[in-house]
Design a protein around this motif. Structure first.
Motif, PDB file in Angstrom:
ATOM      1  N   ALA A 172     -42.742  -4.500 -32.146  1.00 42.10           N
ATOM      2  CA  ALA A 172     -43.772  -5.299 -31.177  1.00 42.10           C
ATOM      3  C   ALA A 172     -43.567  -7.093 -31.032  1.00 42.10           C
ATOM      4  CB  ALA A 172     -45.052  -5.898 -31.676  1.00 42.10           C
ATOM      5  N   ASP A 173     -42.987  -6.872 -29.257  1.00 37.61           N
ATOM      6  CA  ASP A 173     -42.677  -8.678 -29.578  1.00 37.61           C
ATOM      7  C   ASP A 173     -43.221  -9.009 -27.816  1.00 37.61           C
ATOM      8  OD1 ASP A 173     -40.889 -11.204 -28.318  1.00 37.61           O
ATOM      9  OD2 ASP A 173     -39.100 -10.627 -29.320  1.00 37.61           O
ATOM     10  N   TRP A 174     -44.539  -9.093 -28.036  1.00 37.28           N
ATOM     11  CA  TRP A 174     -44.712 -10.104 -27.267  1.00 37.28           C
ATOM     12  C   TRP A 174     -44.399 -10.531 -26.045  1.00 37.28           C
ATOM     13  CZ3 TRP A 174     -47.061 -14.544 -25.107  1.00 37.28           C
ATOM     14  CH2 TRP A 174     -47.539 -15.787 -26.672  1.00 37.28           C
ATOM     15  N   ARG A 175     -43.693 -11.378 -26.698  1.00 33.65           N
ATOM     16  CA  ARG A 175     -42.998 -12.833 -25.643  1.00 33.65           C
ATOM     17  C   ARG A 175     -41.970 -12.014 -24.900  1.00 33.65           C
ATOM     18  NH1 ARG A 175     -44.991 -15.065 -30.163  1.00 33.65           N
ATOM     19  NH2 ARG A 175     -45.789 -17.298 -30.008  1.00 33.65           N
ATOM     20  N   SER A 176     -41.251 -11.032 -25.266  1.00 33.56           N
ATOM     21  CA  SER A 176     -40.633 -10.654 -24.737  1.00 33.56           C
ATOM     22  C   SER A 176     -40.778 -10.031 -23.807  1.00 33.56           C
ATOM     23  CB  SER A 176     -39.108  -9.684 -25.829  1.00 33.56           C
ATOM     24  OG  SER A 176     -38.063 -10.753 -26.655  1.00 33.56           O
ATOM     25  N   VAL A 177     -41.947  -8.799 -23.675  1.00 35.81           N
ATOM     26  CA  VAL A 177     -42.208  -8.251 -22.998  1.00 35.81           C
ATOM     27  C   VAL A 177     -42.936  -8.935 -21.561  1.00 35.81           C
ATOM     28  CG1 VAL A 177     -43.916  -6.894 -22.206  1.00 35.81           C
ATOM     29  CG2 VAL A 177     -43.601  -6.603 -24.923  1.00 35.81           C
ATOM     30  N   LEU A 178     -43.396 -10.068 -21.890  1.00 36.61           N
ATOM     31  CA  LEU A 178     -43.864 -10.907 -21.164  1.00 36.61           C
ATOM     32  C   LEU A 178     -42.551 -11.862 -20.134  1.00 36.61           C
ATOM     33  CD1 LEU A 178     -45.947 -12.495 -19.742  1.00 36.61           C
ATOM     34  CD2 LEU A 178     -46.116 -14.978 -21.332  1.00 36.61           C
ATOM     35  N   VAL A 179     -41.643 -11.684 -20.578  1.00 31.25           N
ATOM     36  CA  VAL A 179     -40.257 -12.005 -19.941  1.00 31.25           C
ATOM     37  C   VAL A 179     -39.819 -11.147 -18.927  1.00 31.25           C
ATOM     38  CG1 VAL A 179     -37.644 -12.472 -20.455  1.00 31.25           C
ATOM     39  CG2 VAL A 179     -39.795 -13.566 -21.624  1.00 31.25           C
ATOM     40  N   SER A 180     -39.992  -9.831 -20.147  1.00 26.22           N
ATOM     41  CA  SER A 180     -39.725  -9.006 -19.051  1.00 26.22           C
ATOM     42  C   SER A 180     -40.294  -7.992 -17.383  1.00 26.22           C
ATOM     43  CB  SER A 180     -39.442  -7.574 -19.809  1.00 26.22           C
ATOM     44  OG  SER A 180     -40.730  -6.903 -20.640  1.00 26.22           O
ATOM     45  N   TRP A 181     -41.116  -8.331 -17.921  1.00 27.22           N
ATOM     46  CA  TRP A 181     -42.245  -8.684 -16.272  1.00 27.22           C
ATOM     47  C   TRP A 181     -41.889  -9.512 -15.392  1.00 27.22           C
ATOM     48  CZ3 TRP A 181     -47.736  -8.556 -19.072  1.00 27.22           C
ATOM     49  CH2 TRP A 181     -48.472  -7.369 -19.856  1.00 27.22           C
ATOM     50  N   MET A 182     -41.753 -10.794 -16.245  1.00 23.58           N
ATOM     51  CA  MET A 182     -40.878 -11.703 -14.890  1.00 23.58           C
ATOM     52  C   MET A 182     -39.565 -11.118 -14.275  1.00 23.58           C
ATOM     53  SD  MET A 182     -42.000 -15.299 -17.310  1.00 23.58           S
ATOM     54  CE  MET A 182     -43.961 -15.868 -17.183  1.00 23.58           C
TER      55      MET A 182
ATOM     56  N   GLY B  31     -41.046 -22.106 -12.819  1.00 27.46           N
ATOM     57  CA  GLY B  31     -41.136 -21.092 -13.896  1.00 27.46           C
ATOM     58  C   GLY B  31     -40.937 -19.839 -13.756  1.00 27.46           C
ATOM     59  N   LEU B  32     -40.911 -19.316 -12.832  1.00 30.38           N
ATOM     60  CA  LEU B  32     -40.503 -18.043 -12.979  1.00 30.38           C
ATOM     61  C   LEU B  32     -39.044 -17.452 -12.036  1.00 30.38           C
ATOM     62  CD1 LEU B  32     -43.784 -16.407 -11.071  1.00 30.38           C
ATOM     63  CD2 LEU B  32     -42.742 -16.537 -12.855  1.00 30.38           C
ATOM     64  N   PRO B  33     -38.720 -16.670 -12.504  1.00 32.73           N
ATOM     65  CA  PRO B  33     -37.073 -16.675 -11.764  1.00 32.73           C
ATOM     66  C   PRO B  33     -37.164 -15.944 -10.544  1.00 32.73           C
ATOM     67  CG  PRO B  33     -37.852 -13.906 -12.866  1.00 32.73           C
ATOM     68  CD  PRO B  33     -38.975 -15.551 -12.818  1.00 32.73           C
ATOM     69  N   GLY B  34     -35.920 -16.182 -10.170  1.00 32.43           N
ATOM     70  CA  GLY B  34     -35.506 -15.954  -8.179  1.00 32.43           C
ATOM     71  C   GLY B  34     -36.181 -16.448  -7.509  1.00 32.43           C
ATOM     72  N   ASP B  35     -36.593 -15.500  -6.453  1.00 29.08           N
ATOM     73  CA  ASP B  35     -37.636 -16.260  -5.180  1.00 29.08           C
ATOM     74  C   ASP B  35     -38.958 -15.396  -6.183  1.00 29.08           C
ATOM     75  OD1 ASP B  35     -35.587 -17.460  -3.943  1.00 29.08           O
ATOM     76  OD2 ASP B  35     -35.249 -15.078  -3.057  1.00 29.08           O
ATOM     77  N   LEU B  36     -39.515 -14.750  -7.182  1.00 27.80           N
ATOM     78  CA  LEU B  36     -41.040 -14.558  -7.256  1.00 27.80           C
ATOM     79  C   LEU B  36     -41.802 -15.788  -7.214  1.00 27.80           C
ATOM     80  CD1 LEU B  36     -42.895 -12.215  -8.579  1.00 27.80           C
ATOM     81  CD2 LEU B  36     -42.065 -13.037 -10.773  1.00 27.80           C
TER      82      LEU B  36
END
Length: 415
Positions: A102-112, A140-145
């Motif tokens: 489990a890696d909750w930080r990576s999961v949060l990044v993958s959502w973004m 702090g969010l990628p792209g135009d999100l």
């Protein structure tokens, strides 16, 4: 006392009304970790799932204990720390030795980044895709999100965007330079990672020989009483190999009902204990015993992907009706056509296999769009029309080829 999932959710909701950590009681309905370890998490607190009379349930005492414990968790919303999110890496960037656990930080990044990529590519031809969505903006969010879009998506895909049964975006903030979360909540999620990994590894221990299976591997299979874990050698030694003794028998036949599927090894993967008798819904004939994973693939995987599995087409032809008529179940027809188009169609002189998808069906004609995956600058899309009669002919040819291949493999038992 065992209680149903709806009752468990209602009870947990009542017990956690004053909790300072935002929870999602719907986790008790979706059971995201069921196949991996048989528990549902709220923070680092695990509640066990039970299977009774083919229904997944909970112990009333467990729900009360978990609900009360979770309600007593305290989070100081003023004491916040830098989350320190890792750099984004998509599946194409990862090598074969991907991280496990489990890696909750990576999961949060993958959502973004997943949402940013979807927004950037939605409705845009493949040839015009760029990597601009990877660039992190001032918010702090990628792209135009935007933050509003991120939160809205988290609500829309609620049951897939939780961390340990909690709602992280209700606590996450952007300082202008870094992402922040309450210290106590970060520590809670770190403890969940350790507990999640511990339960997964315990669940992958073979119940017969005690061997340790791969992390979230394929040793666990669903049975009438819950999940069991057996390595392939132990499964092969303890279970019977299906020899086709129910071939031509109707699924509703008393003869089928007197035979337990979980006495057999899955006849498709040949590694796991079977859990159900697979059958043709069109003709009603039994095909053979399948484990939970293979049965799910047959029912829910894309047809073209299922047909690529070793022995999958021959398994479908275990149905006497399909075999005699030289057909496949209707849901697999377009899968055969898609595979045929990708094998035979080419864009000009390009040797690359295109990607095909159905875009329209009108007046007995299927319209497919093919695309060369951006190997050409522009105009890499074209269409192909296939009539219903041509579909039937392609399916018949596919069946004939499958049966002919079986004939030159004498070691494989067929219908």
């Amino acid at each position: 006392m065992l209680i149903g999932r709806e009752r468990a959710r209602s009870l947990f909701t009542d017990l956690t009304q004053s909790a300072t950590v935002p929870a999602d009681p719907d986790e008790l309905l979706h059971m995201p970790g069921l196949a991996h370890h048989g528990h549902v998490f709220f923070g680092d607190i695990a509640v066990r799932c039970y299977k009774h009379k083919a229904r997944w349930m909970y112990d009333d005492r467990d729900i009360r204990r978990v609900g009360q414990t979770f309600a007593e968790l305290r989070v100081d919303l003023v004491d916040i720390v830098d989350v320190q999110l890792p750099a984004y890496r998509d599946s194409a960037d990862d090598d074969t030795q991907q991280r496990q656990g489990a890696d909750w930080r990576s999961v949060l990044v993958s959502w973004m980044f997943g949402l940013a990529r979807h927004k950037a590519h939605d409705g845009v031809p493949y040839a015009e895709w760029t990597d601009d969505w990877r660039q992190v903006g001032v918010n702090g969010l990628p792209g135009d999100l935007t933050w509003e879009e991120f939160v809205a998506a988290s609500s829309r895909y609620r049951h897939t965007q939780n961390l340990a049964g909690t709602r992280p975006l209700e606590l996450l903030t952007w300082s202008g330079q870094k992402w922040l979360l309450p210290r106590a909540y970060v520590e809670l999620l770190d403890r969940w990672e350790e507990r999640e990994d511990e339960l997964v590894r315990l669940a992958q221990v073979c119940s017969s020989c005690g061997g340790q299976g791969p992390y979230r591997g394929g040793w666990r299979t669903s049975t009438s009483s819950g999940y069991v874990t057996k390595c392939p050698p132990c499964s092969g030694a303890a279970l019977q190999s299906y020899a086709g003794h129910l071939r031509g028998v109707q699924y509703e036949s008393p003869r089928r009902r007197r035979t337990r599927a979980d006495d057999y090894l899955c006849c498709l993967c040949k590694e796991s204990q079977a859990s159900a008798w697979d059958h043709c819904h069109g003709h009603g004939y039994v095909r053979g015993p399948l484990c939970g994973s293979c049965n799910t693939r047959e029912c829910k995987a894309t047809p073209e992907r299922f047909l690529q599995l070793d022995g999958a087409a021959l398994h479908l032809l275990e149905c006497r009706g399909c075999l005699e008529q030289r057909i496949l179940p209707r849901r697999f027809h377009l899968g055969v056509v898609l595979a045929h188009l990708e094998q035979t169609e080419r864009h000009g002189r390009c040797r690359r296999r295109p990607f095909a998808r159905e875009v329209e069906y009108l007046h007995g004609v299927h319209q497919f769009q093919l695309e060369c995956f951006g190997w050409h600058a522009k105009n890499s899309n074209w269409t192909k029309s296939v009539t219903v009669s041509e579909v039937h002919a392609l399916v018949r040819a596919f069946v004939d080829a499958t049966l002919a291949e079986r004939e030159i493999q004498p070691s494989r038992k067929g219908p």
